[in-house]
Scaffold this motif. Structure first.
Motif: not given
Length: 534
Positions: A329-351
């Motif tokens: 919702s702000y700026g441009r992601r350059v890099r980074g990851s978000l995991t939930k319970d050890g598995e990568e989570l996609d948060t690329g859109t609000v939905a």
């Protein structure tokens, strides 16, 4: 303590006298026989919970609610006044600065100061006089900016000073400030409060509405407390030889809520589990300035049932990080990851973020959190319409039931879920925003300044909600500019400076001095976008 801060309260005939003011809106009595007396050359604070009637009373005084729309009497310097609008009150020397600033961003500082009463000769703006008078007013309020500077280029704190300069240009005698420091840094707040004390000593009377109890105790000569549309008491603030005020924060709270709050923050219940969410090397570039990093390699974990605080000065990158994590919702992601319970989570859109169990309560509820002209029901369900729909078709009956249930859970004070959100007090609007995102059943709830601009009673209710969510196993990332709030609510606190994590302190070991030291720690690492040309 400065000489101005130890000055005794003025005496003599009051500058302002409001008698038995009554104001009703459809279905609600906002003011029920309020009387207020304000002395010449004083700082008079108005305190009360959200919805107590503070802003409504000041809108009556300033002509926003014109004569005829309320009952009662207003006297200024002993003369009865019936203001048909804001222009009338300004001619009487009364100016109000609302929480939402009334400046035109595209115009210059000088143009804003004299907008509506331009310095002109024969119908043509006299720019020499405009800039000369603007410079003098800016010096008076302590703002070192050129009159030609666009308002959009100024910080919120500087814009507040422009608003005060604008009021002084109208030869104000009574200056009303509604939550003037709610969006300011601690340094900016101190400067503004010092300015109010200086204006008081020049003979300008100020009425201050604020939920920040420390500010009120520091600068006020008298404090009037409103509760449920009535004035319940006025406290005279006397100061000892060492500057210690006769009224403390606990005394004000008792008057506001009608009882003692033995604890400002609820006790923790429940246990903290294992790591649920982990952010690694999250890096965000500025949306319009190539190569400028707003968030630089942030990494953190949040455990099940844990409230993790994120502290930093204005511009540290807290909100930028939260908004980018939540659907870019702000700026441009350059890099980074978000995991939930050890598995990568996609948060690329609000939905996608919502589907992944992430929710974000923004710091600006009126612009980013709510549709003000819509009702409580639609605002509550809009982020999770699938929960009140059948085969893609909205079920109005189910929506009404679910919105009412959430409104009751949030303890929203209203006439029902069909009431327009814009008619609610700030605290109740905040509860609607929080309810909206709780309706999505989040597993990671990001709270960005969740108690900004709301009273101590509503704050406590929100703290209880956060504690209950944590006890149920949710993960909470709590962003706040108020260090006591972070210390009172968080199990761990991370500090951010110039887009980087600079420290981590367990909640029970943290104090304001430690946090401030970490919040101002900077490094010499390269802050350019690795994808940008060198």
């Amino acid at each position: 303590m400065s000489e101005t801060q130890t000055r005794p309260a003025p005496t003599g005939r009051p500058l302002l006298l409001m008698r038995d003011i009554r104001k009703e809106f459809p279905g609600v009595r906002a003011l029920d026989g309020v009387s207020l007396s304000v002395g010449h050359g004083s700082v008079h604070a108005l305190m009360g919970e959200n919805g107590a009637g503070k802003s409504t009373l000041m809108k009556v005084l300033s002509g926003v609610h014109p004569a005829g729309s309320y009952d009662g009497e207003i006297l200024v310097d002993g003369d009865p006044c019936a203001f048909a609008g804001v222009a009338d009150s300004e001619r009487a020397g009364i100016a109000i600065i609302h929480q939402e600033l009334a400046l035109v961003p595209q115009l210059s500082v000088g143009e804003n100061i004299f907008l509506g009463h331009e310095r002109a000769r024969r119908g043509v703006v006299d720019w020499g006089a405009t800039h000369a008078e603007a410079r003098a007013l800016l010096r008076r309020v302590g703002l070192d900016e050129a009159p030609t500077t666009p308002v959009s280029a100024l910080s919120v704190g500087a814009q507040q000073l422009v608003e005060i300069a604008k009021a002084l240009a109208k030869r104000v005698r009574l200056l009303i400030l509604d939550e003037p420091t709610s969006a300011l840094t601690e340094v900016e707040s101190d400067r503004l409060l010092d300015l109010l004390l200086g204006l008081r000593d020049e003979g300008v009377t100020c009425i201050l509405i604020s939920h920040k109890l420390g500010e009120v105790v520091r600068v006020s000569d008298e404090i009037t407390i409103l509760r449920d549309g009535r004035a319940v008491e006025t406290l005279a603030v006397e100061r000892g030889e060492d500057g210690t005020p006769s009224v403390d924060e606990d005394r004000i709270i008792r008057g506001m809520v009608g009882r003692d709050l033995d604890q400002r923050y609820p006790e923790r219940v429940g246990e903290i589990g294992g790591t649920r969410f982990e952010v690694r090397d999250w890096t965000v570039a500025h949306p319009t300035q190539p190569g400028r990093l707003m968030v630089d390699g942030v990494g953190l974990t949040v455990r099940r049932g844990e409230v993790v605080g994120l502290a930093g000065l204005m511009g540290a990158g807290r909100t930028e990080f939260a908004m980018n994590l939540f659907g870019r919702s702000y700026g441009r992601r350059v890099r980074g990851s978000l995991t939930k319970d050890g598995e990568e989570l996609d948060t690329g859109t609000v939905a996608a973020a919502i589907r992944g169990g992430v929710a974000y309560v923004p710091e600006d509820r009126k612009t980013l959190g709510l549709i003000l002209d819509d009702d409580i029901r639609h605002n509550t369900t809009m982020a999770a319409l699938d929960r009140v729909s059948s085969r893609g078709v909205l079920d109005p009956g189910l929506e009404a039931v679910e919105a009412a249930r959430m409104s009751e859970r949030m303890r929203v004070r209203s006439h029902g879920t069909t009431q327009a959100v814009r008619t609610l007090s700030g605290g109740n609007q905040q509860k609607v925003v929080l309810g909206k995102w709780l309706f999505t059943r989040p597993e990671l709830l990001i709270l960005d300044e969740p108690t900004r601009g709301i009273d101590v009673g509503a704050k406590y209710e929100i703290y209880l909600i956060v504690r209950r969510l944590a006890a149920e196993g949710a993960c909470v990332l709590f962003i706040s500019s108020e260090l006591p709030e972070l210390l009172g609510m968080c199990d761990r606190i991370l500090t951010l400076c110039e887009g980087r994590i600079t420290g981590e302190v367990p909640g029970e070991e943290a104090d304001q001095e430690t946090l401030m030291r970490l919040m101002t720690r900077t490094g010499d690492q390269d802050r350019t976008d690795p994808r940008s040309p060198r």
